[in-house]
Design a protein around this motif. Structure first.
Motif, PDB file in Angstrom:
ATOM      1  N   SER A  39       0.816  -1.212   0.000  1.00  0.00           N
ATOM      2  CA  SER A  39       0.000   0.000   0.000  1.00  0.00           C
ATOM      3  C   SER A  39       0.849   1.260   0.000  1.00  0.00           C
ATOM      4  O   SER A  39       1.894   1.330   0.633  1.00  0.00           O
ATOM      5  CB  SER A  39      -0.918   0.017   1.223  1.00  0.00           C
ATOM      6  OG  SER A  39      -1.711   1.183   1.217  1.00  0.00           O
ATOM      7  N   TYR A  40       0.370   2.259  -0.709  1.00  0.00           N
ATOM      8  CA  TYR A  40       1.044   3.557  -0.716  1.00  0.00           C
ATOM      9  C   TYR A  40       0.231   4.586   0.069  1.00  0.00           C
ATOM     10  O   TYR A  40       0.481   5.770   0.000  1.00  0.00           O
ATOM     11  CB  TYR A  40       1.332   4.039  -2.144  1.00  0.00           C
ATOM     12  CG  TYR A  40       0.128   4.077  -3.047  1.00  0.00           C
ATOM     13  CD1 TYR A  40      -0.721   5.177  -3.079  1.00  0.00           C
ATOM     14  CD2 TYR A  40      -0.150   3.007  -3.885  1.00  0.00           C
ATOM     15  CE1 TYR A  40      -1.814   5.218  -3.912  1.00  0.00           C
ATOM     16  CE2 TYR A  40      -1.250   3.036  -4.730  1.00  0.00           C
ATOM     17  CZ  TYR A  40      -2.073   4.145  -4.734  1.00  0.00           C
ATOM     18  OH  TYR A  40      -3.162   4.169  -5.569  1.00  0.00           O
ATOM     19  N   VAL A  44      -5.091   1.451   0.035  1.00  0.00           N
ATOM     20  CA  VAL A  44      -5.212   1.005  -1.345  1.00  0.00           C
ATOM     21  C   VAL A  44      -3.981   0.188  -1.734  1.00  0.00           C
ATOM     22  O   VAL A  44      -2.887   0.422  -1.230  1.00  0.00           O
ATOM     23  CB  VAL A  44      -5.425   2.171  -2.328  1.00  0.00           C
ATOM     24  CG1 VAL A  44      -6.725   2.881  -2.039  1.00  0.00           C
ATOM     25  CG2 VAL A  44      -4.278   3.138  -2.291  1.00  0.00           C
ATOM     26  N   VAL A  45      -4.170  -0.776  -2.597  1.00  0.00           N
ATOM     27  CA  VAL A  45      -3.106  -1.710  -2.982  1.00  0.00           C
ATOM     28  C   VAL A  45      -2.931  -1.666  -4.498  1.00  0.00           C
ATOM     29  O   VAL A  45      -3.872  -1.991  -5.238  1.00  0.00           O
ATOM     30  CB  VAL A  45      -3.441  -3.146  -2.517  1.00  0.00           C
ATOM     31  CG1 VAL A  45      -2.386  -4.128  -2.966  1.00  0.00           C
ATOM     32  CG2 VAL A  45      -3.619  -3.190  -1.003  1.00  0.00           C
ATOM     33  N   PRO A  46      -1.749  -1.278  -4.997  1.00  0.00           N
ATOM     34  CA  PRO A  46      -1.534  -1.219  -6.447  1.00  0.00           C
ATOM     35  C   PRO A  46      -1.479  -2.622  -7.063  1.00  0.00           C
ATOM     36  O   PRO A  46      -0.877  -3.537  -6.491  1.00  0.00           O
ATOM     37  CB  PRO A  46      -0.198  -0.500  -6.585  1.00  0.00           C
ATOM     38  CG  PRO A  46       0.499  -0.727  -5.291  1.00  0.00           C
ATOM     39  CD  PRO A  46      -0.560  -0.861  -4.246  1.00  0.00           C
ATOM     40  N   THR A  57      -3.515  -1.268 -15.130  1.00  0.00           N
ATOM     41  CA  THR A  57      -3.030  -1.060 -13.768  1.00  0.00           C
ATOM     42  C   THR A  57      -4.045  -0.190 -13.039  1.00  0.00           C
ATOM     43  O   THR A  57      -4.679   0.689 -13.619  1.00  0.00           O
ATOM     44  CB  THR A  57      -1.647  -0.374 -13.748  1.00  0.00           C
ATOM     45  OG1 THR A  57      -1.731   0.858 -14.436  1.00  0.00           O
ATOM     46  CG2 THR A  57      -0.597  -1.254 -14.379  1.00  0.00           C
ATOM     47  N   THR A  58      -4.190  -0.461 -11.752  1.00  0.00           N
ATOM     48  CA  THR A  58      -5.119   0.284 -10.907  1.00  0.00           C
ATOM     49  C   THR A  58      -4.759  -0.011  -9.458  1.00  0.00           C
ATOM     50  O   THR A  58      -3.712  -0.603  -9.180  1.00  0.00           O
ATOM     51  CB  THR A  58      -6.587  -0.094 -11.233  1.00  0.00           C
ATOM     52  OG1 THR A  58      -7.467   0.817 -10.569  1.00  0.00           O
ATOM     53  CG2 THR A  58      -6.899  -1.525 -10.863  1.00  0.00           C
ATOM     54  N   SER A  59      -5.596   0.370  -8.550  1.00  0.00           N
ATOM     55  CA  SER A  59      -5.399   0.075  -7.138  1.00  0.00           C
ATOM     56  C   SER A  59      -6.683  -0.480  -6.553  1.00  0.00           C
ATOM     57  O   SER A  59      -7.775   0.028  -6.835  1.00  0.00           O
ATOM     58  CB  SER A  59      -4.998   1.331  -6.361  1.00  0.00           C
ATOM     59  OG  SER A  59      -3.734   1.775  -6.771  1.00  0.00           O
TER      60      SER A  59
END
Length: 95
Positions: A39-40, A44-46, A57-59
């Motif tokens: 998570s950044y 949320v997790v990329p 690509t998404t989160s």
């Protein structure tokens, strides 16, 4: 971490509609184990995902102990994906 699952597309109606595929409980638990590393912020997790021949690509968004995979219009429209459709997802968590 790579996962494969099938889920039903849901719609969340806010000021604008958003579409998601809920990640099943078992796969969400696996993601939760590495979420702190990946998570950044805000939980949320990329990820990199693939539905059919469409890669993106998404989160993932955390929601009620599970995760939701957002589906952008650029992913849904070419494959004619709409609310209630079952889709097979290949998912890679980006660590």
């Amino acid at each position: 971490m790579q996962l494969v699952f099938t889920g039903q597309v849901i719609e969340w109606r806010g000021p604008a509609p958003y579409y998601f595929v809920p990640v099943p409980d078992e796969e969400s638990a696996d993601i939760q184990e590495v979420a702190a590393q990946a998570s950044y912020g805000w939980g949320v997790v990329p990820v990199e995902a693939r539905i059919g021949g469409t890669a993106f690509t998404t989160s993932l968004f955390p929601k009620d102990g599970r995760y939701l995979l957002p589906l952008k219009a650029a992913v849904r429209r070419p494959r004619d994906i709409s609310t209630g459709d079952d889709v097979s997802v290949e998912l890679t968590v980006l660590l």
